[in-house]
Scaffold this motif. Structure first.
Motif, short mmCIF file in Angstrom:
data_model
loop_
_atom_site.label_atom_id
_atom_site.label_comp_id
_atom_site.label_asym_id
_atom_site.label_seq_id
_atom_site.Cartn_x
_atom_site.Cartn_y
_atom_site.Cartn_z
N ILE A 78 16.79 81.03 -44.23
CA ILE A 78 17.77 81.46 -43.73
C ILE A 78 17.77 83.10 -43.86
O ILE A 78 17.97 83.39 -44.97
CB ILE A 78 19.11 80.77 -44.09
N SER B 28 24.59 72.97 -42.54
CA SER B 28 24.47 72.77 -41.14
C SER B 28 23.00 72.90 -40.59
O SER B 28 22.35 72.15 -39.85
CB SER B 28 25.68 73.24 -40.21
N LEU B 29 22.86 74.16 -40.98
CA LEU B 29 21.14 74.59 -40.63
C LEU B 29 20.13 73.70 -41.01
O LEU B 29 19.13 73.32 -40.63
CB LEU B 29 21.27 76.03 -40.85
N VAL C 99 17.81 79.97 -34.01
CA VAL C 99 19.34 79.58 -34.01
C VAL C 99 19.82 80.53 -34.71
O VAL C 99 19.90 80.96 -35.80
CB VAL C 99 19.35 78.14 -34.61
N THR C 100 20.74 81.26 -34.06
CA THR C 100 21.53 82.41 -34.64
C THR C 100 23.18 81.78 -34.51
O THR C 100 23.79 81.55 -33.41
CB THR C 100 21.72 83.63 -34.16
N TRP D 286 27.86 76.62 -42.96
CA TRP D 286 26.86 76.85 -42.03
C TRP D 286 25.34 76.62 -42.72
O TRP D 286 24.65 76.11 -41.75
CB TRP D 286 27.06 78.13 -41.24
N GLU D 287 25.00 77.06 -43.78
CA GLU D 287 23.84 76.87 -44.28
C GLU D 287 23.52 75.49 -44.46
O GLU D 287 22.50 75.08 -44.15
CB GLU D 287 23.69 77.43 -45.69
N ILE E 230 26.99 80.41 -31.05
CA ILE E 230 25.52 79.67 -31.18
C ILE E 230 24.62 80.20 -30.38
O ILE E 230 24.62 79.91 -29.10
CB ILE E 230 25.46 78.25 -31.43
N TYR F 212 13.11 76.92 -36.00
CA TYR F 212 12.77 75.78 -35.98
C TYR F 212 11.69 75.36 -35.09
O TYR F 212 11.30 76.17 -33.96
CB TYR F 212 14.04 74.56 -35.34
N ARG G 119 18.15 80.87 -38.51
CA ARG G 119 16.87 79.98 -38.72
C ARG G 119 16.28 79.64 -37.68
O ARG G 119 16.58 79.42 -36.64
CB ARG G 119 17.48 78.87 -39.46
#
Length: 294
Positions: free
Chosen positions: A5, A132-133, A110-111, A129-130, A99, A24, A22
């Motif tokens: 992240i 959630s990512l 994804v930002t 949010w960390e 997002i 994906y 992050r």
């Protein structure tokens, strides 16, 4: 362990913005499905209660657990690349969540940007949010090692802020910050062979490198508000290593025909030493900027 992240904290003592990014190994359409389908949202953010929002202005609610239900209102839904909504955290004024999904060579970046946060909410939402990512990685079937959550209170603790006035009008100062040719007139201009790349748009990248000196700074633009505000992540690299979780915000204000410029730099600094080192560096380059714009 490599932290997947990239984090940034911008704003001031009254309102703050947390930004996280992050990558994906999934196509944007698959990531979009994961963040907009109710049963998958429940695993990432919380249970969607009531009607599913379908158009800007629709209000919806998310049960984030612990008897906490948050109200939100859809602002933008541009499949499969951008989603935005207001978010009530319990204060009178709502924050804003954006997002962005950006295709990469083999996946999607994804930002997430959550702004207008009261400082007392920053740490909780940063850590949230960390999580959630990390949950999104699980939903996409590609879980990765999870680094410990950042200490967002440390990011808040020692902001470096500098303000100086320039006789040059605001549009000239703005151009000096937002074009490669303008940046080249002052950023490390005392050295030869400096490389300047600046794609000044939200999501665009920049890189300023001085190969002979073995140093560079690079990052991504988070905010580009013409003549008003720039914000960007900051990754410094030299022989000592690479910085993490740093960000810079630049504010441009008209001032009696000239410009009042404010630079705010944040990072996870455990002592005043890096703050003072950066202060010296910023004072030097901002002095060069003032000389360049007249």
């Amino acid at each position: 362990m490599t932290d997947p992240i990239v984090r940034a904290l911008t704003g001031d003592a009254a309102q703050q913005t947390v930004s996280l990014a992050r990558e994906y190994r999934a196509a944007p359409a698959e990531v979009w499905h994961a963040i907009t389908t109710p049963e998958r949202i429940a695993r990432i953010l919380g249970a969607l209660t009531g009607p599913v929002p379908t158009a800007p202005g629709d209000v919806f609610h998310i049960d984030i657990g612990g008897e906490r239900v948050r109200r939100a209102e859809l602002m933008k839904c541009a499949a499969p690349y951008e989603l935005a909504y207001t978010w009530w955290s319990g204060d009178d004024d709502p924050g804003s969540v954006r997002i962005r999904l950006t295709p990469t060579g083999d996946g999607t970046r994804v930002t997430i940007t959550h702004d207008r946060l009261r400082p007392h909410w920053t740490g909780g939402y940063g850590a949230g949010w960390e999580a959630s990512l990390a949950a999104l990685a699980e939903v996409l079937g590609s879980p990765a090692a999870i680094a410990p959550a950042a200490d967002w209170s440390l990011l808040q603790e020692r902001p470096l802020e500098l303000t100086l006035r320039m006789e040059a009008p605001r549009d000239r100062v703005w151009d000096a910050w937002t074009t490669s040719s303008g940046l080249a007139t002052w950023w490390w201009s005392h050295w030869t062979g400096v490389e300047i790349i600046a794609d000044v748009r939200v999501g665009g990248a920049y890189r300023f490198a001085a190969p002979a000196q073995g140093m560079a700074v690079a990052g991504e633009y988070l905010v580009v508000d013409p003549l008003e505000r720039l914000a960007f992540t900051w990754v410094w690299s030299d022989d000592d290593g690479v910085s993490v979780d740093e960000a810079v915000e630049v504010m441009f204000a008209e001032d009696a025909g000239g410009t009042a410029l404010t630079v705010r730099h944040t990072g996870p600094w455990p002592s005043d030493e890096p703050v003072e080192s950066y202060r010296q560096g910023w004072e030097f380059v901002l002095g060069a900027l003032r000389s360049a714009v007249g």
